[in-house]
Scaffold this active site. Structure first.
Site, PDB file in Angstrom:
ATOM      1  N   GLU A  15       0.652  -1.065   0.369  1.00 24.13           N
ATOM      2  CA  GLU A  15      -0.126   0.113   0.235  1.00 24.13           C
ATOM      3  C   GLU A  15       0.800   1.384  -0.068  1.00 24.13           C
ATOM      4  O   GLU A  15      -0.059   2.445   0.366  1.00 24.13           O
ATOM      5  CB  GLU A  15      -0.997  -0.143   1.701  1.00 24.13           C
ATOM      6  N   PHE A 175     -15.513 -14.204  -1.240  1.00 18.95           N
ATOM      7  CA  PHE A 175     -14.504 -13.185  -1.196  1.00 18.95           C
ATOM      8  C   PHE A 175     -13.015 -13.640  -0.298  1.00 18.95           C
ATOM      9  O   PHE A 175     -13.525 -13.706   1.026  1.00 18.95           O
ATOM     10  CB  PHE A 175     -14.402 -11.858  -0.691  1.00 18.95           C
ATOM     11  N   VAL A 176     -12.399 -13.564  -1.455  1.00 14.87           N
ATOM     12  CA  VAL A 176     -11.152 -14.097  -0.224  1.00 14.87           C
ATOM     13  C   VAL A 176      -9.747 -12.931  -0.734  1.00 14.87           C
ATOM     14  O   VAL A 176      -9.711 -11.929  -1.314  1.00 14.87           O
ATOM     15  CB  VAL A 176     -10.073 -15.231  -1.892  1.00 14.87           C
ATOM     16  N   LYS A 177      -9.376 -12.790   1.294  1.00 19.87           N
ATOM     17  CA  LYS A 177      -8.991 -11.314   1.695  1.00 19.87           C
ATOM     18  C   LYS A 177      -7.155 -11.545   1.758  1.00 19.87           C
ATOM     19  O   LYS A 177      -7.895 -12.639   3.249  1.00 19.87           O
ATOM     20  CB  LYS A 177      -9.537 -10.717   2.168  1.00 19.87           C
ATOM     21  N   SER A 183      -6.616  -1.175   1.564  1.00 20.99           N
ATOM     22  CA  SER A 183      -7.473  -0.467   0.624  1.00 20.99           C
ATOM     23  C   SER A 183      -7.937  -1.959  -0.989  1.00 20.99           C
ATOM     24  O   SER A 183      -7.308  -1.200  -1.704  1.00 20.99           O
ATOM     25  CB  SER A 183      -5.777  -0.416   0.264  1.00 20.99           C
ATOM     26  N   GLY A 215     -20.479 -13.630   0.805  1.00 24.64           N
ATOM     27  CA  GLY A 215     -20.875 -12.668  -0.308  1.00 24.64           C
ATOM     28  C   GLY A 215     -21.803 -12.669   0.791  1.00 24.64           C
ATOM     29  O   GLY A 215     -22.917 -13.979   1.108  1.00 24.64           O
ATOM     30  N   ALA A 218     -26.077  -6.834  -0.635  1.00 33.12           N
ATOM     31  CA  ALA A 218     -26.464  -6.409   1.055  1.00 33.12           C
ATOM     32  C   ALA A 218     -25.851  -3.881  -0.115  1.00 33.12           C
ATOM     33  O   ALA A 218     -24.997  -4.578  -0.384  1.00 33.12           O
ATOM     34  CB  ALA A 218     -25.849  -6.223   2.181  1.00 33.12           C
ATOM     35  N   GLU A 220     -23.928  -1.415   0.423  1.00 35.83           N
ATOM     36  CA  GLU A 220     -22.383  -0.709   1.799  1.00 35.83           C
ATOM     37  C   GLU A 220     -22.225   0.119   2.558  1.00 35.83           C
ATOM     38  O   GLU A 220     -22.787   1.892   1.642  1.00 35.83           O
ATOM     39  CB  GLU A 220     -20.755  -0.879   0.864  1.00 35.83           C
ATOM     40  N   ASN A 305     -18.581  -5.358   8.482  1.00 36.13           N
ATOM     41  CA  ASN A 305     -17.518  -5.676   7.754  1.00 36.13           C
ATOM     42  C   ASN A 305     -16.212  -5.339   8.372  1.00 36.13           C
ATOM     43  O   ASN A 305     -15.155  -7.091   8.821  1.00 36.13           O
ATOM     44  CB  ASN A 305     -17.684  -5.134   6.228  1.00 36.13           C
ATOM     45  N   ASN A 308     -11.594   0.343   9.719  1.00 35.67           N
ATOM     46  CA  ASN A 308     -10.056   0.829   9.435  1.00 35.67           C
ATOM     47  C   ASN A 308      -9.974   1.539  10.591  1.00 35.67           C
ATOM     48  O   ASN A 308      -9.821   3.068  10.430  1.00 35.67           O
ATOM     49  CB  ASN A 308     -10.042   1.251   7.573  1.00 35.67           C
ATOM     50  N   SER A 317     -11.544   9.718  -0.911  1.00 33.57           N
ATOM     51  CA  SER A 317     -11.573   8.426   0.158  1.00 33.57           C
ATOM     52  C   SER A 317     -12.956   9.198   1.388  1.00 33.57           C
ATOM     53  O   SER A 317     -13.191  10.690   0.470  1.00 33.57           O
ATOM     54  CB  SER A 317      -9.826   9.158   1.356  1.00 33.57           C
TER      55      SER A 317
END
Length: 356
Positions: A15, A175-177, A183, A215, A218, A220, A305, A308, A317
């Site tokens: 990042e 969703f794979v994280k 970011s 997933g 919905a 966000e 979720n 941050n 942003s």
């Protein structure tokens, strides 16, 4: 007398580029009639470079990529301004991702006894690791989507079993994280087992720990939280990506996303969101700032979720836009964060360190 502000940015992280954009935006928000601003740049290879005080806002990102100077790599003297006899009043860490947002730099600043903007060691490290964060949310009673997590070794030695487990416990899409990145770096959506395997292999390039989330259909919704022991919330904002999901490109490159501020929500839903945001803030022992991200379903079911602990301040942003729409302009937001950092620092100085 002007306060002396140290901007710490760049970093050995995927990042890095985001951090540079944030640093440039912050220089544009600072009042140079009130502050002396000293840049401290960490290259992507981990080399520290310090610069003389800025004359004004950075005209380009390249201006912030300081040339090599006498500071040795990782030399903490990089925090000192050009005139060593002058100390810095506060550090503003703008390091996104590992080696900056995860509590490592915050720990160093604590050892150096320097005031700094944002979250401390515990909140930063817990907020960086999505698995630890989710486990703390469970303790706090915050509802969230189902998930599965594992480390590289487990994937290497038992890929088939993990794929089977994910297919059994979650529903497509997932969703794979990477667990320890923000970011949207390394995040991919998977509709089937083949896409899942490819997404995990991609995420493992960035972290040894992976989280796979179910997933959800919905909206966000995001809320800004500001404060120390008595946090307050901004208006809510809604993210509407024009792509499959709100990925790195949409966030920082093309602005291919609609941000609706304030989000259209029933008052009771907004109140539930702010209560959950404050609960998440407190369970992680946050301070300074947080952006809390939620899913809100068609029947107004609320799922957290993530939070941050160092949201970006780039032109795209959400965090500064949320506060601007709440009545706190960008320059005033920066000043508020500096005041909160000094407030927290002064409170810590009251702690007894010697036994009677």
């Amino acid at each position: 007398m002007k306060k002396r502000i140290g901007l710490l940015y760049g970093g050995k992280s995927a990042e890095h580029e985001v951090s540079l954009s944030t640093a440039q935006a912050v220089t544009k928000a600072l009042n140079f009639e009130k502050y002396e601003v000293y840049p401290v740049y960490i290259t992507q290879e981990g080399e520290w470079r310090k610069g003389a005080s800025l004359e004004g806002p950075a005209g380009s990102i390249e201006q912030l990529q300081l040339e090599q100077d006498s500071a040795a790599p990782n030399d903490i003297s990089g925090f000192l301004p050009a005139e060593p006899e002058k100390g810095l009043d506060v550090i503003i860490p703008l390091l996104h991702g590992p080696n900056g947002e995860d509590g490592t730099v915050q720990g160093m600043l604590e050892v150096m006894n320097l005031p700094y903007v944002g979250n401390g060691v515990l909140a930063s490290s817990a907020g960086m690791d999505k698995v630890v964060m989710k486990q703390l949310f469970e303790i706090a009673g915050l509802k969230q989507t189902p998930y599965v997590y594992f480390i590289r070794r487990e994937w290497k030695n038992g890929q088939a079993a993990l794929v089977k487990k994910i297919a059994a416990e979650l529903t497509w899409p997932v969703f794979v994280k990477p667990a320890n990145l923000g970011s949207s770096v390394g995040i991919n959506k998977a509709e089937n087992e083949e896409e899942l395997i490819a997404a995990v292999d991609e995420a493992l390039k960035f972290d040894r720990k992976i989280v796979v989330e179910q997933g959800v259909d919905a909206r966000e919704i995001e809320i800004g939280v500001l404060g120390n022991d008595a946090p307050v919330c901004s208006v809510a904002g809604e993210i509407k990506p024009l792509k499959a999901f709100y990925d790195y490109q949409a966030k920082y490159k093309d602005g291919n996303t609609a941000m609706i501020i304030p989000a259209e929500l029933p008052e009771e839903v907004y109140e539930q969101l702010t209560a959950s945001a404050k609960k998440a803030f407190k369970i992680l022992d946050c301070s300074g700032l947080v952006r809390a991200d939620f899913f809100v379903t068609a029947d107004n079911d609320i799922l957290i979720n993530e939070v941050n602990t160092l949201p970006g301040f780039t032109p795209f942003s959400m965090f500064p836009l949320l506060w601007e729409n709440t009545g706190l302009a960008y320059p005033d937001l920066i000043e508020k964060l500096i005041d909160l950092a000094i407030e927290r620092y002064e409170e810590k100085q009251l702690l007894q360190v010697k036994m009677d």
